[in-house]
Design a protein around this motif. Structure first.
Motif, PDB file in Angstrom:
ATOM      1  N   PHE A   1      -2.095  20.577  56.938  1.00  0.00           N
ATOM      2  CA  PHE A   1      -2.448  21.912  57.450  1.00  0.00           C
ATOM      3  C   PHE A   1      -2.729  21.789  58.931  1.00  0.00           C
ATOM      4  O   PHE A   1      -3.072  20.727  59.442  1.00  0.00           O
ATOM      5  N   LYS A   2      -2.559  22.926  59.606  1.00  0.00           N
ATOM      6  CA  LYS A   2      -2.763  22.950  61.058  1.00  0.00           C
ATOM      7  C   LYS A   2      -4.034  23.717  61.377  1.00  0.00           C
ATOM      8  O   LYS A   2      -4.345  24.717  60.716  1.00  0.00           O
ATOM      9  N   VAL A   3      -4.741  23.240  62.390  1.00  0.00           N
ATOM     10  CA  VAL A   3      -5.888  23.976  62.925  1.00  0.00           C
ATOM     11  C   VAL A   3      -5.699  24.129  64.433  1.00  0.00           C
ATOM     12  O   VAL A   3      -4.896  23.419  65.038  1.00  0.00           O
ATOM     13  N   PHE A   4      -6.437  25.055  64.992  1.00  0.00           N
ATOM     14  CA  PHE A   4      -6.298  25.372  66.417  1.00  0.00           C
ATOM     15  C   PHE A   4      -7.585  25.076  67.168  1.00  0.00           C
ATOM     16  O   PHE A   4      -8.681  25.334  66.660  1.00  0.00           O
ATOM     17  N   MET A   5      -7.423  24.565  68.395  1.00  0.00           N
ATOM     18  CA  MET A   5      -8.573  24.402  69.293  1.00  0.00           C
ATOM     19  C   MET A   5      -8.572  25.511  70.336  1.00  0.00           C
ATOM     20  O   MET A   5      -9.428  25.537  71.227  1.00  0.00           O
TER      21      MET A   5
ATOM     22  N   VAL B   1      -3.022  19.512  64.660  1.00  0.00           N
ATOM     23  CA  VAL B   1      -3.855  20.265  65.595  1.00  0.00           C
ATOM     24  C   VAL B   1      -3.048  20.770  66.786  1.00  0.00           C
ATOM     25  O   VAL B   1      -2.202  20.065  67.337  1.00  0.00           O
ATOM     26  N   HIS B   2      -3.316  22.026  67.129  1.00  0.00           N
ATOM     27  CA  HIS B   2      -2.834  22.618  68.390  1.00  0.00           C
ATOM     28  C   HIS B   2      -3.951  22.386  69.388  1.00  0.00           C
ATOM     29  O   HIS B   2      -5.012  23.004  69.298  1.00  0.00           O
ATOM     30  N   ALA B   3      -3.694  21.479  70.331  1.00  0.00           N
ATOM     31  CA  ALA B   3      -4.758  21.007  71.218  1.00  0.00           C
ATOM     32  C   ALA B   3      -4.630  21.612  72.615  1.00  0.00           C
ATOM     33  O   ALA B   3      -3.836  21.169  73.438  1.00  0.00           O
TER      34      ALA B   3
ATOM     35  N   ILE C   1      -0.877  15.439  66.157  1.00  0.00           N
ATOM     36  CA  ILE C   1      -0.959  16.356  67.304  1.00  0.00           C
ATOM     37  C   ILE C   1       0.406  16.999  67.507  1.00  0.00           C
ATOM     38  O   ILE C   1       1.397  16.311  67.767  1.00  0.00           O
ATOM     39  N   VAL C   2       0.435  18.316  67.335  1.00  0.00           N
ATOM     40  CA  VAL C   2       1.715  19.030  67.414  1.00  0.00           C
ATOM     41  C   VAL C   2       2.054  19.340  68.867  1.00  0.00           C
ATOM     42  O   VAL C   2       1.191  19.338  69.741  1.00  0.00           O
ATOM     43  N   HIS C   3       3.282  19.618  69.084  1.00  0.00           N
ATOM     44  CA  HIS C   3       3.862  20.064  70.372  1.00  0.00           C
ATOM     45  C   HIS C   3       3.146  19.535  71.615  1.00  0.00           C
ATOM     46  O   HIS C   3       2.676  20.307  72.449  1.00  0.00           O
ATOM     47  N   VAL C   4       3.136  18.207  71.752  1.00  0.00           N
ATOM     48  CA  VAL C   4       2.556  17.599  72.963  1.00  0.00           C
ATOM     49  C   VAL C   4       3.483  17.923  74.140  1.00  0.00           C
ATOM     50  O   VAL C   4       4.688  17.669  74.088  1.00  0.00           O
TER      51      VAL C   4
ATOM     52  N   CYS D   1       5.840  29.938  75.735  1.00  0.00           N
ATOM     53  CA  CYS D   1       5.336  29.356  74.499  1.00  0.00           C
ATOM     54  C   CYS D   1       4.038  28.650  74.861  1.00  0.00           C
ATOM     55  O   CYS D   1       3.741  28.449  76.038  1.00  0.00           O
ATOM     56  N   SER D   2       3.272  28.303  73.850  1.00  0.00           N
ATOM     57  CA  SER D   2       2.008  27.608  74.094  1.00  0.00           C
ATOM     58  C   SER D   2       1.976  26.334  73.279  1.00  0.00           C
ATOM     59  O   SER D   2       2.235  26.399  72.069  1.00  0.00           O
ATOM     60  N   PRO D   3       1.642  25.206  73.935  1.00  0.00           N
ATOM     61  CA  PRO D   3       1.450  25.046  75.374  1.00  0.00           C
ATOM     62  C   PRO D   3       2.723  25.370  76.135  1.00  0.00           C
ATOM     63  O   PRO D   3       3.816  25.356  75.557  1.00  0.00           O
TER      64      PRO D   3
END
Ligand code: URP
Ligand code: ZN
Ligand code: ZN
Length: 484
Positions: free
Chosen positions: A149-153, A181-183, A236-239, A286-288
């Protein structure tokens, strides 16, 4: 004795390349040998590469954003687009919004996903980790084989806070699941937004300015520290930054149970794309955000060095109209324009062309980054490689065919592609899912709904020794039993 034989091709796995024929029976690979005769159907793979079908591990399909905007792709169009891009399975997100029960969310996505033409699972998104979610609903989802599962910061409506992150990391660890995580540092972004708004700087290009590299780096560092404290696996997603990637690399060296991905947009585009005339720049939001050429070079080096398990699309298809990017109006300021871009069909052709054809990565690395590592990390034990017993999820690539990216060959529900006009070499010509040909020379052969839900295993932590915080070690913390 075989339903299908793929013959005369060059088979590539994450470790080897060899000349071999593949015999398929009952949807699985039944044999691999130098020469296999027979087969009800024979597919000639002469001068072609025979690869594991891609696994797209980051896509937003039939998903409402926290602002309530529905993606343009549903499970039919999204899976068709994925298949044309060389994928045999995908793991989109099932998003919990605050106040929603996870059971209800999964029931909703089960209904939506029935239309998929390729095999699928979901990563949950958790934005409301109530006691019931942590103790009942998440464990129930894990049991069903939804083990990530993904969570957001970042984002006020999604961000869990550090304490919330620690709680959920601990629950995931207990069950062998993995937290994604979306960091990005929420307060840094909000501070930048306020400063930009005060000066009236609201054009799309300021989106790239509003989310500084340091916001990602700070959050990546914090996410890694939180996960290390409780020795939990983290993805860590989409670095998107060199600094973020370096932190991932360092933490892996330290043994952290860490995984990460980057995406083609961070290799192909820069913030100057957001400065295209008129509203055009919104296509590249897009983010980041996408960064600059120096970052692209650094991210390629990290791909080469093994910092990233996967290169994923982060397909987030919001059309260039009032149903997508501009639900808040055609002249909306950048904070009210939907974030995200499509790319599920372009991911693998881009990575093949810019990676393999340009000599940046080997064919084996391509297979690892596009399929094998995602299968291992996310527990798709029947997928991601080619050997007897595995699902016959196969993509046959013409490594020399050239193509210029157009919207039409994305086969999605979008009205633009950010990769438009790029000249790419390497085309997935035939794609199979569990032995069924789903795409063949530009034609769709799959029927709606033939994809199956894949119950996934727990995360494979082989080679990740982990990190033991002294303060959580009962031998060193006066016996305090405060973490598993
Ligand atoms: O801008 C993006 N990436 N939108 C999709 C949601 C996410 O954070 O991955
Ligand atoms: Zn994200
Ligand atoms: Zn995403």
């Amino acid at each position: 004795m075989f339903d299908t034989v793929i013959h005369s091709g060059t088979v590539v796995t994450a470790t080897d390349t060899f000349r071999g024929d593949i015999g398929i029976r009952g949807g699985r690979i039944a044999a691999i040998a130098e020469r296999i005769e027979g087969g009800e159907r024979r597919i000639d793979a002469g001068n072609r590469l025979v690869l594991p079908g891609g696994i797209e591990a980051h896509a937003h399909i039939a998903q409402e954003s926290s602002a309530g905007v529905m993606t343009a792709d549903d499970y039919y169009s999204g899976s068709v687009s994925a298949a044309f891009g060389g994928n045999s399975s995908f793991i989109p997100f099932a998003g919990q919004h605050r106040g929603q029960s996870v059971d209800d969310v999964l029931a909703t996505y089960d209904a939506r996903a029935k239309r998929s033409v390729i095999d699928y699972s979901y990563h949950l998104i958790i934005s409301d980790p109530t006691e019931n979610v942590l103790t009942e609903e998440l464990p129930r989802a894990f049991k069903r084989g939804i083990t990530s599962f993904k969570v957001f910061m970042t984002y006020d409506l999604m961000n869990l806070g550090d304490g919330g992150m620690l709680d959920i990391l601990t629950v995931a660890k207990e069950h062998g699941a993995i937290t994604m995580v979306h960091a990005e540092n929420n307060e840094m972004v909000k501070w930048m937004n306020r400063r930009l708004a005060a000066k009236g700087l609201t054009a799309p290009k300021y989106h790239a300015i509003s989310r500084p590299e340091l916001a990602e780096e700070e959050a990546v560092n914090r996410a890694i520290s939180l996960a290390k404290l409780v020795d939990a696996p983290l993805f860590i997603v989409h670095v998107s930054t060199a600094g973020g990637a370096a932190l991932v690399q360092r933490a892996k060296l330290d043994g952290a149970k860490l995984f990460a991905e980057t995406c083609p947009q961070y290799l192909a585009l820069t913030r100057h794309d957001l400065d295209r005339p008129g509203r055009e720049g919104a296509k590249f939001m897009c983010s980041p955000p996408v960064r600059d050429h120096a970052t692209q070079d650094a991210l390629w080096k990290h791909i080469q060095a093994g910092t990233f398990e996967s290169v994923s699309s982060d397909h987030a298809p919001y059309r260039f109209d009032e149903t997508g990017k501009f639900t808040a109006g055609l002249d909306a300021p950048y904070p009210k324009i939907a974030n995200g871009m499509p790319g599920i069909a372009a991911r693998l052709p881009y990575l093949f062309s810019e990676g393999v054809v340009k000599g940046r990565i080997t064919l084996q690395q391509f297979v690892a980054l596009s399929s094998t590592n995602a299968a291992k990390t996310f527990g798709m034990t029947q997928k991601g490689s080619l050997y007897p017993g595995m699902d016959a999820d196969i993509a046959i690539w013409n490594p020399e065919a050239t193509r210029t990216v157009t919207l039409a060959d994305q086969h999605d529900n979008m009205d633009f592609t950010p990769f438009e006009g790029m000249a790419l070499t390497g085309v997935p010509e035939v794609v199979l899912n569990r032995g069924q040909v789903i795409v063949e020379h530009g034609e769709l052969r799959a029927v709606e709904g033939q994809g199956r839900f894949i119950a996934r295993a727990t995360v494979d932590l082989t080679g990740k020794p982990g990190y033991r915080s002294k303060e959580l070690d009962p031998a060193q913390n006066f016996g305090a039993e405060i973490a598993p």
